[in-house]
Write a protein that holds these residues in place. Structure first.
Motif, PDB file in Angstrom:
ATOM      1  N   ASN A  39       4.171  -4.491   4.700  1.00 62.33           N
ATOM      2  CA  ASN A  39       2.853  -5.047   4.375  1.00 62.33           C
ATOM      3  C   ASN A  39       2.816  -6.571   4.412  1.00 62.33           C
ATOM      4  O   ASN A  39       1.846  -7.156   4.900  1.00 62.33           O
ATOM      5  CB  ASN A  39       2.411  -4.596   2.988  1.00 62.33           C
ATOM      6  CG  ASN A  39       1.311  -3.551   3.011  1.00 62.33           C
ATOM      7  OD1 ASN A  39       0.923  -3.041   1.961  1.00 62.33           O
ATOM      8  ND2 ASN A  39       0.789  -3.219   4.166  1.00 62.33           N
ATOM      9  N   TRP A  40       3.841  -7.211   3.873  1.00 67.66           N
ATOM     10  CA  TRP A  40       3.751  -8.635   3.604  1.00 67.66           C
ATOM     11  C   TRP A  40       4.662  -9.507   4.452  1.00 67.66           C
ATOM     12  O   TRP A  40       4.330 -10.663   4.725  1.00 67.66           O
ATOM     13  CB  TRP A  40       4.057  -8.899   2.128  1.00 67.66           C
ATOM     14  CG  TRP A  40       3.183  -8.133   1.195  1.00 67.66           C
ATOM     15  CD1 TRP A  40       3.585  -7.209   0.269  1.00 67.66           C
ATOM     16  CD2 TRP A  40       1.750  -8.190   1.089  1.00 67.66           C
ATOM     17  NE1 TRP A  40       2.498  -6.694  -0.409  1.00 67.66           N
ATOM     18  CE2 TRP A  40       1.355  -7.281   0.075  1.00 67.66           C
ATOM     19  CE3 TRP A  40       0.764  -8.922   1.740  1.00 67.66           C
ATOM     20  CZ2 TRP A  40       0.022  -7.092  -0.287  1.00 67.66           C
ATOM     21  CZ3 TRP A  40      -0.560  -8.734   1.388  1.00 67.66           C
ATOM     22  CH2 TRP A  40      -0.922  -7.830   0.375  1.00 67.66           C
ATOM     23  N   ILE A  41       5.818  -8.978   4.858  1.00 63.60           N
ATOM     24  CA  ILE A  41       6.805  -9.791   5.562  1.00 63.60           C
ATOM     25  C   ILE A  41       6.668  -9.655   7.078  1.00 63.60           C
ATOM     26  O   ILE A  41       6.610 -10.661   7.804  1.00 63.60           O
ATOM     27  CB  ILE A  41       8.232  -9.412   5.109  1.00 63.60           C
ATOM     28  CG1 ILE A  41       8.381  -9.667   3.605  1.00 63.60           C
ATOM     29  CG2 ILE A  41       9.276 -10.177   5.909  1.00 63.60           C
ATOM     30  CD1 ILE A  41       9.657  -9.094   2.996  1.00 63.60           C
ATOM     31  N   ARG A  42       6.564  -8.440   7.563  1.00 59.24           N
ATOM     32  CA  ARG A  42       6.597  -8.186   9.009  1.00 59.24           C
ATOM     33  C   ARG A  42       5.527  -8.951   9.773  1.00 59.24           C
ATOM     34  O   ARG A  42       5.791  -9.469  10.870  1.00 59.24           O
ATOM     35  CB  ARG A  42       6.448  -6.687   9.265  1.00 59.24           C
ATOM     36  CG  ARG A  42       6.455  -6.313  10.737  1.00 59.24           C
ATOM     37  CD  ARG A  42       6.387  -4.817  10.940  1.00 59.24           C
ATOM     38  NE  ARG A  42       6.368  -4.479  12.343  1.00 59.24           N
ATOM     39  CZ  ARG A  42       6.299  -3.227  12.809  1.00 59.24           C
ATOM     40  NH1 ARG A  42       6.263  -2.211  11.960  1.00 59.24           N
ATOM     41  NH2 ARG A  42       6.279  -2.995  14.107  1.00 59.24           N
ATOM     42  N   GLY A  80      -3.006  -7.291  -3.982  1.00 57.85           N
ATOM     43  CA  GLY A  80      -2.548  -5.972  -3.575  1.00 57.85           C
ATOM     44  C   GLY A  80      -3.377  -5.441  -2.417  1.00 57.85           C
ATOM     45  O   GLY A  80      -4.555  -5.760  -2.283  1.00 57.85           O
ATOM     46  N   PHE A  81      -2.723  -4.631  -1.588  1.00 64.16           N
ATOM     47  CA  PHE A  81      -3.396  -3.990  -0.464  1.00 64.16           C
ATOM     48  C   PHE A  81      -3.487  -2.486  -0.722  1.00 64.16           C
ATOM     49  O   PHE A  81      -2.490  -1.848  -1.039  1.00 64.16           O
ATOM     50  CB  PHE A  81      -2.633  -4.239   0.845  1.00 64.16           C
ATOM     51  CG  PHE A  81      -3.278  -3.593   2.041  1.00 64.16           C
ATOM     52  CD1 PHE A  81      -4.342  -4.202   2.685  1.00 64.16           C
ATOM     53  CD2 PHE A  81      -2.842  -2.359   2.506  1.00 64.16           C
ATOM     54  CE1 PHE A  81      -4.957  -3.597   3.769  1.00 64.16           C
ATOM     55  CE2 PHE A  81      -3.449  -1.743   3.589  1.00 64.16           C
ATOM     56  CZ  PHE A  81      -4.512  -2.361   4.230  1.00 64.16           C
ATOM     57  N   GLY A  87       0.789  -1.223   0.000  1.00 60.72           N
ATOM     58  CA  GLY A  87       0.000   0.000   0.000  1.00 60.72           C
ATOM     59  C   GLY A  87       0.820   1.271   0.000  1.00 60.72           C
ATOM     60  O   GLY A  87       2.060   1.253   0.078  1.00 60.72           O
ATOM     61  N   LEU A  88       0.129   2.396  -0.073  1.00 58.36           N
ATOM     62  CA  LEU A  88       0.754   3.717  -0.132  1.00 58.36           C
ATOM     63  C   LEU A  88       1.602   3.986   1.106  1.00 58.36           C
ATOM     64  O   LEU A  88       1.173   3.732   2.237  1.00 58.36           O
ATOM     65  CB  LEU A  88      -0.333   4.786  -0.256  1.00 58.36           C
ATOM     66  CG  LEU A  88       0.142   6.232  -0.331  1.00 58.36           C
ATOM     67  CD1 LEU A  88       0.939   6.476  -1.607  1.00 58.36           C
ATOM     68  CD2 LEU A  88      -1.048   7.191  -0.254  1.00 58.36           C
TER      69      LEU A  88
END
Length: 255
Positions: free
Chosen positions: A45-48, A107-108, A37-38
């Motif tokens: 967004n995806w790993i943490r 996508g987020f 995301g922005l």
């Protein structure tokens, strides 16, 4: 956490895009291209919060670019580097450079908007995931971009209690290049609702129960030819931290 490999890929105009990849322990799986995301990044967004690991554990290869002007990707400050819908053009360039044929696309928020725009522009993933998205932000992007451009322009004077406060704090946390981000926001184009008819692949619309930042997820799901709506706990910023997001994506892509 499995090993995450990072590479750089040149986009259509030579801009360097960082791409992070997490494969299953057994080797390469079916690719899932994940767009953040922005003001965020693949890491945030995806790993943490473990979503990429969930996908890898389910046998997928999570391919996670940092969008232009975000994360470890280049953030040019030249307006010429931000033609209309530059993010869609970047996604098209990444799919070509990576040689993706049979793949899924997710996508987020802005990443979801970019994923939808990429399909409308001609990409044909096997399945699609639009997370943190509502119908109204697709054809009324001006309202969203105006809010964020105002936050950038008032960056040094925004205080707690201001509607832009959390956006400014997130930009500070993520060390966003404000000149590049402003140019990027201006490059995003509105979509026509009629174009949603071209999104014919099975689509998951997943959104926080308290998230209406990008409009109505119910209306978005209803406007798509083959969509399922799943609501998870949280608001816009909170839902991406929930394991339910990763689980919903895995279930959708595993059907």
């Amino acid at each position: 956490m499995s090993h995450i490999a990072t590479s750089q890929i040149e986009s259509f105009d030579g801009t360097a895009l960082a791409v992070h990849r997490l494969d299953p322990d057994t080797g390469e799986g079916r690719p899932v291209l994940l767009l953040h995301g922005l003001f965020s990044s693949a890491q945030m967004n995806w790993i943490r919060f473990g979503h990429a690991q969930m996908l890898a554990d389910a046998g997928f290869s999570a391919i996670m670019p940092d969008l232009r002007a975000h994360g470890a990707s280049a953030a040019p400050q030249d307006a010429a580097a931000y033609p209309p819908d530059v993010l869609v053009r970047d996604v098209q360039a990444l799919v070509a450079a990576l040689g993706l044929a049979e793949y899924d696309l997710a996508g987020f928020s802005l990443g979801g908007r970019t994923a939808a725009g990429s399909v409308i522009a001609g990409l044909r993933p096997r399945r699609l995931v639009l997370a943190g998205m509502g119908l109204e932000s697709l054809d009324n992007w001006h309202a969203r971009s105006t809010f964020f451009i105002d936050a950038i322009d008032r960056f040094d004077t925004v205080r707690s209690g201001d509607p832009a406060f959390f956006a400014v704090q997130f930009m500070k946390t993520m060390k966003i290049d404000r000149v590049a981000a402003r140019l990027l926001l201006q490059s995003v184009q509105d979509m026509e609702r009629a174009d949603l008819a071209s999104i014919t692949m099975p689509t998951l619309v997943v959104c926080g129960e308290d998230d209406r930042d990008n409009g109505s997820p119910d209306a978005l799901a209803a406007a798509l030819p083959d969509a399922v709506l799943v609501k998870i706990p949280g608001d816009h910023m909170g839902s991406v931290t929930k394991p339910e997001l990763g689980r919903a994506i895995v279930r959708s892509l595993s059907d």
